[in-house]
Design a protein around this motif. Structure first.
Motif, PDB file in Angstrom:
ATOM      1  N   ALA A 141       0.836  -1.196   0.000  1.00 48.28           N
ATOM      2  CA  ALA A 141       0.000   0.000   0.000  1.00 48.28           C
ATOM      3  C   ALA A 141       0.875   1.252   0.000  1.00 48.28           C
ATOM      4  N   VAL A 142       0.221   2.392  -0.068  1.00 52.27           N
ATOM      5  CA  VAL A 142       0.889   3.694  -0.031  1.00 52.27           C
ATOM      6  C   VAL A 142       0.481   4.383   1.265  1.00 52.27           C
ATOM      7  N   PRO A 143       1.412   4.971   2.022  1.00 51.15           N
ATOM      8  CA  PRO A 143       1.010   5.693   3.235  1.00 51.15           C
ATOM      9  C   PRO A 143      -0.041   6.764   2.916  1.00 51.15           C
ATOM     10  N   GLY A 144      -1.094   6.818   3.726  1.00 52.79           N
ATOM     11  CA  GLY A 144      -2.209   7.702   3.416  1.00 52.79           C
ATOM     12  C   GLY A 144      -2.297   8.970   4.236  1.00 52.79           C
ATOM     13  N   GLY A 145      -1.542   9.043   5.350  1.00 52.07           N
ATOM     14  CA  GLY A 145      -1.714  10.150   6.278  1.00 52.07           C
ATOM     15  C   GLY A 145      -0.676  11.248   6.189  1.00 52.07           C
ATOM     16  N   GLY A 146      -0.043  11.384   5.040  1.00 49.39           N
ATOM     17  CA  GLY A 146       0.872  12.502   4.846  1.00 49.39           C
ATOM     18  C   GLY A 146       2.329  12.210   5.132  1.00 49.39           C
ATOM     19  N   ALA A 147       2.703  10.928   5.231  1.00 50.01           N
ATOM     20  CA  ALA A 147       4.084  10.588   5.571  1.00 50.01           C
ATOM     21  C   ALA A 147       5.079  11.140   4.562  1.00 50.01           C
ATOM     22  N   MET A 148       4.772  11.044   3.277  1.00 52.57           N
ATOM     23  CA  MET A 148       5.712  11.510   2.267  1.00 52.57           C
ATOM     24  C   MET A 148       5.967  13.010   2.400  1.00 52.57           C
ATOM     25  N   ALA A 149       4.887  13.793   2.523  1.00 51.90           N
ATOM     26  CA  ALA A 149       5.029  15.240   2.608  1.00 51.90           C
ATOM     27  C   ALA A 149       5.743  15.659   3.887  1.00 51.90           C
ATOM     28  N   ARG A 150       5.345  15.080   5.021  1.00 50.29           N
ATOM     29  CA  ARG A 150       5.942  15.516   6.288  1.00 50.29           C
ATOM     30  C   ARG A 150       7.397  15.067   6.408  1.00 50.29           C
ATOM     31  N   PRO A 229      -3.609  13.484  -2.127  1.00 55.01           N
ATOM     32  CA  PRO A 229      -3.243  12.380  -3.021  1.00 55.01           C
ATOM     33  C   PRO A 229      -2.773  11.125  -2.296  1.00 55.01           C
ATOM     34  N   GLY A 230      -2.109  11.275  -1.166  1.00 60.78           N
ATOM     35  CA  GLY A 230      -1.643  10.111  -0.422  1.00 60.78           C
ATOM     36  C   GLY A 230      -2.792   9.266   0.095  1.00 60.78           C
ATOM     37  N   MET A 231      -3.842   9.919   0.622  1.00 60.04           N
ATOM     38  CA  MET A 231      -4.979   9.164   1.131  1.00 60.04           C
ATOM     39  C   MET A 231      -5.732   8.489  -0.005  1.00 60.04           C
ATOM     40  N   THR A 232      -5.847   9.178  -1.138  1.00 61.90           N
ATOM     41  CA  THR A 232      -6.487   8.559  -2.306  1.00 61.90           C
ATOM     42  C   THR A 232      -5.712   7.314  -2.723  1.00 61.90           C
ATOM     43  N   ALA A 233      -4.399   7.420  -2.748  1.00 63.14           N
ATOM     44  CA  ALA A 233      -3.565   6.281  -3.136  1.00 63.14           C
ATOM     45  C   ALA A 233      -3.673   5.150  -2.124  1.00 63.14           C
ATOM     46  N   TYR A 234      -3.762   5.490  -0.839  1.00 63.74           N
ATOM     47  CA  TYR A 234      -3.910   4.447   0.178  1.00 63.74           C
ATOM     48  C   TYR A 234      -5.206   3.661  -0.036  1.00 63.74           C
ATOM     49  N   LEU A 235      -6.292   4.359  -0.238  1.00 67.13           N
ATOM     50  CA  LEU A 235      -7.581   3.691  -0.415  1.00 67.13           C
ATOM     51  C   LEU A 235      -7.600   2.835  -1.679  1.00 67.13           C
ATOM     52  N   GLN A 236      -6.817   3.229  -2.672  1.00 68.42           N
ATOM     53  CA  GLN A 236      -6.757   2.469  -3.921  1.00 68.42           C
ATOM     54  C   GLN A 236      -5.859   1.245  -3.821  1.00 68.42           C
ATOM     55  N   THR A 237      -4.898   1.264  -2.915  1.00 69.48           N
ATOM     56  CA  THR A 237      -3.893   0.194  -2.883  1.00 69.48           C
ATOM     57  C   THR A 237      -3.997  -0.743  -1.688  1.00 69.48           C
ATOM     58  N   ALA A 238      -4.599  -0.316  -0.591  1.00 66.49           N
ATOM     59  CA  ALA A 238      -4.464  -1.045   0.671  1.00 66.49           C
ATOM     60  C   ALA A 238      -5.150  -2.397   0.697  1.00 66.49           C
ATOM     61  N   TRP A 239      -6.290  -2.538   0.047  1.00 65.53           N
ATOM     62  CA  TRP A 239      -7.068  -3.772   0.177  1.00 65.53           C
ATOM     63  C   TRP A 239      -7.075  -4.615  -1.094  1.00 65.53           C
ATOM     64  N   ARG A 240      -6.097  -4.445  -1.951  1.00 68.12           N
ATOM     65  CA  ARG A 240      -6.048  -5.270  -3.163  1.00 68.12           C
ATOM     66  C   ARG A 240      -5.811  -6.736  -2.795  1.00 68.12           C
ATOM     67  N   PRO A 241      -6.499  -7.659  -3.454  1.00 69.48           N
ATOM     68  CA  PRO A 241      -6.312  -9.085  -3.147  1.00 69.48           C
ATOM     69  C   PRO A 241      -4.857  -9.532  -3.241  1.00 69.48           C
ATOM     70  N   VAL A 242      -4.094  -8.924  -4.143  1.00 69.06           N
ATOM     71  CA  VAL A 242      -2.698  -9.313  -4.316  1.00 69.06           C
ATOM     72  C   VAL A 242      -1.877  -9.071  -3.049  1.00 69.06           C
ATOM     73  N   ASN A 243      -2.382  -8.221  -2.159  1.00 71.14           N
ATOM     74  CA  ASN A 243      -1.644  -7.896  -0.932  1.00 71.14           C
ATOM     75  C   ASN A 243      -1.825  -8.918   0.171  1.00 71.14           C
ATOM     76  N   ALA A 244      -2.789  -9.817   0.053  1.00 73.40           N
ATOM     77  CA  ALA A 244      -3.169 -10.669   1.181  1.00 73.40           C
ATOM     78  C   ALA A 244      -2.005 -11.476   1.734  1.00 73.40           C
ATOM     79  N   VAL A 245      -1.264 -12.139   0.879  1.00 70.71           N
ATOM     80  CA  VAL A 245      -0.137 -12.946   1.336  1.00 70.71           C
ATOM     81  C   VAL A 245       0.941 -12.063   1.919  1.00 70.71           C
ATOM     82  N   ARG A 246       1.219 -10.936   1.262  1.00 70.88           N
ATOM     83  CA  ARG A 246       2.242 -10.011   1.726  1.00 70.88           C
ATOM     84  C   ARG A 246       1.922  -9.494   3.129  1.00 70.88           C
ATOM     85  N   ILE A 247       0.655  -9.158   3.359  1.00 70.71           N
ATOM     86  CA  ILE A 247       0.250  -8.661   4.674  1.00 70.71           C
ATOM     87  C   ILE A 247       0.420  -9.743   5.732  1.00 70.71           C
ATOM     88  N   ARG A 248      -0.049 -10.948   5.422  1.00 68.75           N
ATOM     89  CA  ARG A 248       0.059 -12.031   6.390  1.00 68.75           C
ATOM     90  C   ARG A 248       1.517 -12.315   6.747  1.00 68.75           C
TER      91      ARG A 248
END
Length: 260
Positions: A141-150, A229-248
């Motif tokens: 996923a992409v950090p959604g709460g402003g990590a890149m900017a801050r 943009p970061g929060m938009t990217a987070y919502l688009q990337t965080a719950w993709r099925p491809v992430n399931a194994v990576r998260i676990r």
């Protein structure tokens, strides 16, 4: 009624302490967003308040990453605030600009969303056992709460890239060297340091504090439009099925990549 997560102690009119606690792992969820909104509004409206210390009821985790088991639909359904930002991001932007000085007393882990909360405070004091990091890229996923900017403003672009793109752990000493936190002290001294600093600030004139802080904000905070943009990217990337194994796998090896 949902259990309170921010436990506020009004030490004086000028000095408050807000202690975070949410279950055994201190993760962040939609209730956190709603309760932080209320707390920020309360801070904004307190006429004599000059300093707020944020600490944790959990000595192992200051604040964890977003609760990946929580209701995704509730998060995505939250309507933008008048700022145009999602409520999660709006809270952190407002927190960074409250008239009072905000101090994070970081003991234990501050991962992902927990790190983003820490970055939204004015001053970050850490125990020697603190560990910070932005875990999201490691979870697909992409950090959604402003990590890149801050982080780019705080530690510089190259180190921000290391923190965000490497998605690893940054132990207290390294975080201090990078400028991720202000100062690291032995664990037994953290409460004394934070309380002493807060009481000093609480004794100063509020007009001087708020005016000086507003000018610091003007000179150093990222523009609000950098956060959406970061929060938009987070919502688009965080719950993709491809992430399931990576998260676990990532959550099983909790400490992740740490070459330092």
């Amino acid at each position: 009624m949902n259990a309170p997560q921010f436990h506020v102690t009004e030490i004086s009119d000028a000095y408050w302490r807000a202690s975070f606690g949410n279950g055994s792992d201190n993760s962040i969820d939609p209730d956190t967003i709603e309760q932080l909104d209320e707390l920020v509004a309360r801070i904004e409206a307190a006429p004599a308040l000059t300093v707020v210390v944020f600490d944790s009821l959990n000595r192992e985790t200051f604040m964890a990453h977003w609760d990946l088991t929580t209701d995704r639909a509730r998060l995505t359904a939250m309507r933008p605030r008048p700022s145009g930002l999602h409520p999660y991001v709006d809270n952190l932007v407002r927190l960074s600009k409250v008239p009072a000085v905000t101090v994070a007393a970081v003991r234990g882990r501050a991962d992902g969303a927990g790190s983003e909360f820490v970055l939204a405070t004015d001053i970050r004091f850490a125990s020697e056992n603190a560990v910070l990091g932005q875990v999201e890229v490691g979870l697909g996923a992409v950090p959604g709460g402003g990590a890149m900017a801050r982080l780019a403003h705080l530690v510089g672009r190259a180190r921000a890239a290391e923190i965000v793109l490497g998605a690893g752990d940054f132990p207290a000493a390294l975080a201090e060297r990078y400028g991720y936190v202000n100062r690291v002290v032995p664990d037994g001294e953290l409460d004394w340091l934070v309380d002493s600093f807060a009481r000093r600030v609480a004794g100063f004139d509020k007009t001087a504090i708020t005016t000086a802080k507003a000018l610091l904000d003007l000179a150093s905070l990222p523009a609000d439009e950098q956060f959406g943009p970061g929060m938009t990217a987070y919502l688009q990337t965080a719950w993709r099925p491809v992430n399931a194994v990576r998260i676990r796998e990532a959550l099983e090896r909790r400490k992740g990549w740490d070459p330092y």
